[in-house]
Design an enzyme around this catalytic site. Structure first.
Site, PDB file in Angstrom:
ATOM      1  N   ASP A 162       0.860  -1.191   0.000  1.00  0.00           N
ATOM      2  CA  ASP A 162       0.000   0.000   0.000  1.00  0.00           C
ATOM      3  C   ASP A 162       0.887   1.229   0.000  1.00  0.00           C
ATOM      4  O   ASP A 162       2.007   1.199   0.539  1.00  0.00           O
ATOM      5  CB  ASP A 162      -0.951   0.025   1.204  1.00  0.00           C
ATOM      6  CG  ASP A 162      -2.189   0.862   0.917  1.00  0.00           C
ATOM      7  OD1 ASP A 162      -3.241   0.285   0.555  1.00  0.00           O
ATOM      8  OD2 ASP A 162      -2.103   2.110   1.003  1.00  0.00           O
TER       9      ASP A 162
ATOM     10  N   GLU B 172     -18.913  -5.648   2.830  1.00  0.00           N
ATOM     11  CA  GLU B 172     -18.280  -5.115   4.031  1.00  0.00           C
ATOM     12  C   GLU B 172     -19.104  -5.546   5.238  1.00  0.00           C
ATOM     13  O   GLU B 172     -20.314  -5.693   5.162  1.00  0.00           O
ATOM     14  CB  GLU B 172     -18.163  -3.592   3.946  1.00  0.00           C
ATOM     15  CG  GLU B 172     -17.119  -3.193   2.929  1.00  0.00           C
ATOM     16  CD  GLU B 172     -16.922  -1.693   2.804  1.00  0.00           C
ATOM     17  OE1 GLU B 172     -17.211  -0.959   3.763  1.00  0.00           O
ATOM     18  OE2 GLU B 172     -16.485  -1.261   1.725  1.00  0.00           O
TER      19      GLU B 172
ATOM     20  N   CYS C 157     -19.814   0.731  -2.972  1.00  0.00           N
ATOM     21  CA  CYS C 157     -19.961  -0.061  -4.201  1.00  0.00           C
ATOM     22  C   CYS C 157     -21.221   0.245  -5.000  1.00  0.00           C
ATOM     23  O   CYS C 157     -21.117   0.711  -6.136  1.00  0.00           O
ATOM     24  CB  CYS C 157     -19.914  -1.547  -3.855  1.00  0.00           C
ATOM     25  SG  CYS C 157     -18.290  -2.051  -3.284  1.00  0.00           S
TER      26      CYS C 157
ATOM     27  N   LYS D 161     -21.491   3.864  -6.701  1.00  0.00           N
ATOM     28  CA  LYS D 161     -20.488   4.157  -7.736  1.00  0.00           C
ATOM     29  C   LYS D 161     -20.523   3.151  -8.878  1.00  0.00           C
ATOM     30  O   LYS D 161     -20.296   3.508 -10.037  1.00  0.00           O
ATOM     31  CB  LYS D 161     -19.088   4.252  -7.125  1.00  0.00           C
ATOM     32  CG  LYS D 161     -18.410   2.920  -6.920  1.00  0.00           C
ATOM     33  CD  LYS D 161     -16.909   3.052  -6.777  1.00  0.00           C
ATOM     34  CE  LYS D 161     -16.273   1.729  -6.370  1.00  0.00           C
ATOM     35  NZ  LYS D 161     -16.206   0.719  -7.416  1.00  0.00           N
TER      36      LYS D 161
HETATM   37  N1  LIG Z   1     -15.228  -2.467  -0.465  1.00  0.00           N
HETATM   38  C1  LIG Z   1     -15.910  -3.516  -0.907  1.00  0.00           C
HETATM   39  O1  LIG Z   1     -16.768  -4.071  -0.224  1.00  0.00           O
HETATM   40  C2  LIG Z   1     -15.640  -4.076  -2.276  1.00  0.00           C
HETATM   41  C3  LIG Z   1     -16.145  -5.338  -2.620  1.00  0.00           C
HETATM   42  C4  LIG Z   1     -15.888  -5.841  -3.903  1.00  0.00           C
HETATM   43  C5  LIG Z   1     -15.146  -5.103  -4.804  1.00  0.00           C
HETATM   44  N2  LIG Z   1     -14.667  -3.885  -4.430  1.00  0.00           N
HETATM   45  C6  LIG Z   1     -13.836  -3.160  -5.389  1.00  0.00           C
HETATM   46  O2  LIG Z   1     -12.468  -3.369  -5.010  1.00  0.00           O
HETATM   47  C7  LIG Z   1     -11.683  -2.192  -5.273  1.00  0.00           C
HETATM   48  C8  LIG Z   1     -11.008  -1.725  -4.001  1.00  0.00           C
HETATM   49  O3  LIG Z   1     -12.009  -1.320  -3.102  1.00  0.00           O
HETATM   50  P1  LIG Z   1     -11.685  -0.996  -1.562  1.00  0.00           P
HETATM   51  O4  LIG Z   1     -12.996  -0.708  -0.919  1.00  0.00           O
HETATM   52  O5  LIG Z   1     -10.815  -2.049  -0.997  1.00  0.00           O
HETATM   53  O6  LIG Z   1     -10.828   0.347  -1.730  1.00  0.00           O
HETATM   54  P2  LIG Z   1     -10.030   1.150  -0.594  1.00  0.00           P
HETATM   55  O7  LIG Z   1     -10.110   2.565  -0.979  1.00  0.00           O
HETATM   56  O8  LIG Z   1     -10.525   0.704   0.753  1.00  0.00           O
HETATM   57  O9  LIG Z   1      -8.523   0.619  -0.723  1.00  0.00           O
HETATM   58  C9  LIG Z   1      -7.665   0.935  -1.762  1.00  0.00           C
HETATM   59  C10 LIG Z   1      -6.247   0.984  -1.199  1.00  0.00           C
HETATM   60  O10 LIG Z   1      -5.323   1.150  -2.290  1.00  0.00           O
HETATM   61  C11 LIG Z   1      -4.249   1.985  -1.847  1.00  0.00           C
HETATM   62  N3  LIG Z   1      -3.559   2.518  -3.026  1.00  0.00           N
HETATM   63  C12 LIG Z   1      -3.939   3.518  -3.862  1.00  0.00           C
HETATM   64  N4  LIG Z   1      -3.031   3.679  -4.857  1.00  0.00           N
HETATM   65  C13 LIG Z   1      -2.057   2.745  -4.653  1.00  0.00           C
HETATM   66  C14 LIG Z   1      -0.872   2.384  -5.349  1.00  0.00           C
HETATM   67  N5  LIG Z   1      -0.495   3.002  -6.461  1.00  0.00           N
HETATM   68  N6  LIG Z   1      -0.109   1.373  -4.859  1.00  0.00           N
HETATM   69  C15 LIG Z   1      -0.486   0.712  -3.710  1.00  0.00           C
HETATM   70  N7  LIG Z   1      -1.599   1.022  -3.022  1.00  0.00           N
HETATM   71  C16 LIG Z   1      -2.383   2.013  -3.484  1.00  0.00           C
HETATM   72  C17 LIG Z   1      -4.926   3.011  -0.971  1.00  0.00           C
HETATM   73  O11 LIG Z   1      -4.013   3.637  -0.079  1.00  0.00           O
HETATM   74  C18 LIG Z   1      -5.996   2.151  -0.248  1.00  0.00           C
HETATM   75  O12 LIG Z   1      -5.516   1.653   0.995  1.00  0.00           O
HETATM   76  C19 LIG Z   1     -12.662  -1.191  -5.890  1.00  0.00           C
HETATM   77  O13 LIG Z   1     -12.620  -1.299  -7.294  1.00  0.00           O
HETATM   78  C20 LIG Z   1     -14.017  -1.661  -5.377  1.00  0.00           C
HETATM   79  O14 LIG Z   1     -15.084  -1.284  -6.232  1.00  0.00           O
HETATM   80  C21 LIG Z   1     -14.877  -3.355  -3.190  1.00  0.00           C
HETATM   81  O1  LIG Z   2     -32.373  -5.487   1.655  1.00  0.00           O
HETATM   82  C1  LIG Z   2     -31.474  -4.641   1.690  1.00  0.00           C
HETATM   83  C2  LIG Z   2     -30.095  -4.972   1.621  1.00  0.00           C
HETATM   84  C3  LIG Z   2     -29.159  -3.959   1.636  1.00  0.00           C
HETATM   85  N1  LIG Z   2     -29.537  -2.652   1.727  1.00  0.00           N
HETATM   86  C4  LIG Z   2     -28.526  -1.572   1.695  1.00  0.00           C
HETATM   87  O2  LIG Z   2     -27.707  -1.780   0.566  1.00  0.00           O
HETATM   88  C5  LIG Z   2     -26.401  -1.257   0.821  1.00  0.00           C
HETATM   89  C6  LIG Z   2     -25.334  -2.279   0.437  1.00  0.00           C
HETATM   90  O3  LIG Z   2     -25.402  -3.380   1.315  1.00  0.00           O
HETATM   91  P1  LIG Z   2     -24.555  -4.721   1.089  1.00  0.00           P
HETATM   92  O4  LIG Z   2     -24.761  -5.180  -0.282  1.00  0.00           O
HETATM   93  O5  LIG Z   2     -24.884  -5.657   2.177  1.00  0.00           O
HETATM   94  O6  LIG Z   2     -23.062  -4.199   1.340  1.00  0.00           O
HETATM   95  P2  LIG Z   2     -21.798  -3.917   0.404  1.00  0.00           P
HETATM   96  O7  LIG Z   2     -20.601  -4.149   1.257  1.00  0.00           O
HETATM   97  O8  LIG Z   2     -21.948  -2.599  -0.270  1.00  0.00           O
HETATM   98  O9  LIG Z   2     -21.799  -5.088  -0.698  1.00  0.00           O
HETATM   99  C7  LIG Z   2     -22.245  -4.885  -2.047  1.00  0.00           C
HETATM  100  O10 LIG Z   2     -21.221  -4.283  -2.822  1.00  0.00           O
HETATM  101  C8  LIG Z   2     -19.972  -5.030  -2.833  1.00  0.00           C
HETATM  102  C9  LIG Z   2     -18.962  -4.219  -3.617  1.00  0.00           C
HETATM  103  O11 LIG Z   2     -19.116  -4.346  -4.977  1.00  0.00           O
HETATM  104  C10 LIG Z   2     -20.233  -6.398  -3.462  1.00  0.00           C
HETATM  105  O12 LIG Z   2     -19.024  -7.133  -3.494  1.00  0.00           O
HETATM  106  C11 LIG Z   2     -21.309  -7.134  -2.656  1.00  0.00           C
HETATM  107  O13 LIG Z   2     -21.604  -8.386  -3.284  1.00  0.00           O
HETATM  108  C12 LIG Z   2     -22.572  -6.270  -2.620  1.00  0.00           C
HETATM  109  O14 LIG Z   2     -23.568  -6.890  -1.809  1.00  0.00           O
HETATM  110  C13 LIG Z   2     -26.366  -0.867   2.310  1.00  0.00           C
HETATM  111  O15 LIG Z   2     -26.540   0.525   2.420  1.00  0.00           O
HETATM  112  C14 LIG Z   2     -27.568  -1.601   2.890  1.00  0.00           C
HETATM  113  O16 LIG Z   2     -28.119  -0.934   3.998  1.00  0.00           O
HETATM  114  C15 LIG Z   2     -30.893  -2.319   1.802  1.00  0.00           C
HETATM  115  O17 LIG Z   2     -31.254  -1.132   1.858  1.00  0.00           O
HETATM  116  N2  LIG Z   2     -31.821  -3.321   1.781  1.00  0.00           N
END
Ligand SMILES: NC(=O)c1ccc[n+]([C@@H]2O[C@H](COP(=O)([O-])OP(=O)(O)OC[C@H]3O[C@@H](n4cnc5c(N)ncnc54)[C@H](O)[C@@H]3O)[C@@H](O)[C@H]2O)c1
Ligand SMILES: O=c1ccn([C@@H]2O[C@H](COP(=O)(O)OP(=O)(O)O[C@H]3O[C@H](CO)[C@@H](O)[C@H](O)[C@H]3O)[C@@H](O)[C@H]2O)c(=O)[nH]1
Length: 441
Positions: free
Chosen positions: A30, A168, A279, A282
């Protein structure tokens, strides 16, 4: 296997910790030295249940964190888990990810120069896997950045996509028990490498995880379709819920019955203040923007966003029916975008607090773990140490996040003046002496 994970946020840290737990040797990279120090210290810079236990067990052993890209050349697989936020117009901002891809490519050139080799060695191929959520056209941009950085070494590099579906708050469990694995590759070699990487995880789940083997662009489209479907499902539940409210009908009773239909399913039908987080907002925006760019108007997704955007204001309008909050103390219960996380990105609490401020209310917020992240956005509102403290002396309370502890609140409402509760998540029981409004029930 040797694995490098570039980016140690919610996804990268979970990925690194779970792969180390599955027996791989993992380097987490990171650019933020505080994030790196925390991981090496055996805990995460974020709140995610179960993650600290894995980091405490594996940090300094099978898991190391660093700000340097030195581990990339020796890795069998390098993951890119960098944030892909929105531009102003909703389109995907690939800036941080392409920068990381280029740095990954450059690290490979440096190793090539270091060992003096000049021709492609088929046994020394590098697989770089995009874990981040990116649009189909984005795959080409990341490939260009990676191969551009790698220069002459590019002939030994292959790009794949492997979208992540974890949520999350339950990230560790979701990663360790996936509904499916999606491998977007350009060769059998890359597919086999990903299969080998995930093999211990799949074995730990009795080996019954469906694996989708496809090309990189289809793989990332599956991710957008997944999120767009779930977000739209909630918006449909909200649309129907808003209709129910007009008729004095309980939307939860209706949707509980609807969810019994196998073709619909019971999950993601909870109506209320809407979907937030890092997620859904965006990602739905990014795929709408990409669709428009490609000449298609995504009418249904536009409507899903419009319904979602309207829910916080509907909550505030219900408050207006019962109280004039100008100059009054109003409690906002829950600041995180969902329970189990400290993430406030696109939390519904943000428009709710803004709406209260526009009405002249004195806002007091409470969340078990998301206070500090909210303070960055709203430095001037009051933050309470407990829900009871937030309710003390408040003339109204708005429930924005469905933390379990709010369901247990009872006597705490007695400390309110003339208690008005607007529940955006159906967590509070109706009770004597409480003016209670559910958003869709
Ligand atoms: N958060 C989720 O629940 C979730 C779930 C599925 C997919 N995703 C996707 O995964 C990706 C990451 O999401 P996130 O929530 O973990 O993001 P985040 O912002 O929590 O983490 C990204 C990290 O990358 C680091 N970073 C930035 N530029 C860098 C570089 N050049 N080299 C090394 N590190 C660097 C940042 O400091 C940060 O700690 C996104 O595309 C998101 O849409 C997120
Ligand atoms: O019946 C429901 C279920 C969820 N939510 C809302 O929906 C949002 C997203 O919830 P959830 O999907 O549980 O959390 P995320 O961590 O955002 O996960 C979503 O986004 C991630 C990032 O892309 C994916 O990996 C997951 O599969 C997808 O569920 C939150 O604000 C919840 O409160 C509702 O309002 N009603």
């Amino acid at each position: 296997m040797q694995v490098t994970v570039v980016g140690s946020g919610y996804v990268g840290t979970t990925l690194a910790a779970c792969l180390a737990d599955a027996g791989h040797d993992v380097t987490a990279i990171d650019i933020d030295p505080d994030v790196v120090a925390a991981i090496n210290d055996g805990h995460a810079a974020i709140h995610e249940p179960g993650l600290d236990d894995l980091l405490a067990e594996h940090a300094g052993d099978r898991l190391h964190a660093t700000t340097e890209y030195e581990s990339v050349p020796d890795a069998d697989v390098t993951f890119l888990a960098i944030g892909t936020p929105s531009n102003e117009d909703g389109s995907i901002d690939l800036g941080a990810l392409t920068a990381a891809a280029e740095m990954t490519g450059e690290a490979l050139v440096e190793s090539r120069e270091g060992d003096g080799s000049s021709t492609a060695d088929p046994d020394d191929r590098h697989l770089v896997v995009v874990k981040s959520t990116i649009t189909p056209p984005g795959v080409g941009e990341v490939r260009e950045a990676l191969f551009g950085g790698a220069g002459d070494a590019a002939d030994n590099v292959e790009l794949a996509t492997n979208p992540e579906f974890l949520r999350e708050g339950t990230a560790v469990d979701d990663f360790q028990h996936p509904d499916k694995l999606v491998f977007g590759t350009e060769s059998e070699w890359a597919t086999e490498r990903l299969e080998a990487l995930y093999e211990p995880l799949v074995a730990a789940t009795d080996g019954d995880v469906p694996v989708i083997r496809t090309d990189p662009e289809t793989a990332v489209m599956i991710k957008y379709a997944n999120n767009a479907f779930l977000a739209s499902k909630i918006s449909l539940a909200n649309d129907l819920g808003n209709i129910c409210k007009r008729f004095g009908i309980d939307a939860y009773e209706v949707m509980d019955a609807v969810g019994l239909d196998d073709r619909i399913g019971a999950k993601f039908l909870r109506s209320g203040v809407g979907w937030g987080g890092s997620c859904f907002p965006k990602d739905v925006d990014a795929i709408r923007a990409a669709a428009r760019e490609a000449g298609y108007e995504p009418a249904l997704l536009d409507a899903a966003v419009a319904v979602n955007d309207g829910q916080p204001e509907r909550m505030l309008e219900l408050l207006d029916v019962h109280a004039d909050v100008a100059g009054e103390r109003v409690a906002v219960l829950g600041l995180a975008f969902k329970p189990g996380t400290d993430d406030v990105r696109n939390s519904r609490a943000i428009p709710v607090i803004e709406g209260l401020q526009a009405r002249g209310a004195e806002v007091v917020g409470y969340d078990p773990v998301a206070t500090e992240n909210t303070r960055e956005r709203f430095p001037d509102i009051e933050y309470a140490d407990s829900a009871a403290a937030a309710l003390d002396g408040a003339s109204a309370a708005l429930v924005v996040t469905d933390w379990d502890e709010f369901a247990a609140l009872d006597d705490a409402f007695d400390a309110m003046g003339a208690p008005v509760v607007i529940d955006g998540r159906r967590v509070i029981e109706r009770r004597e002496g409480l003016t209670y409004e559910g958003l869709t029930w």
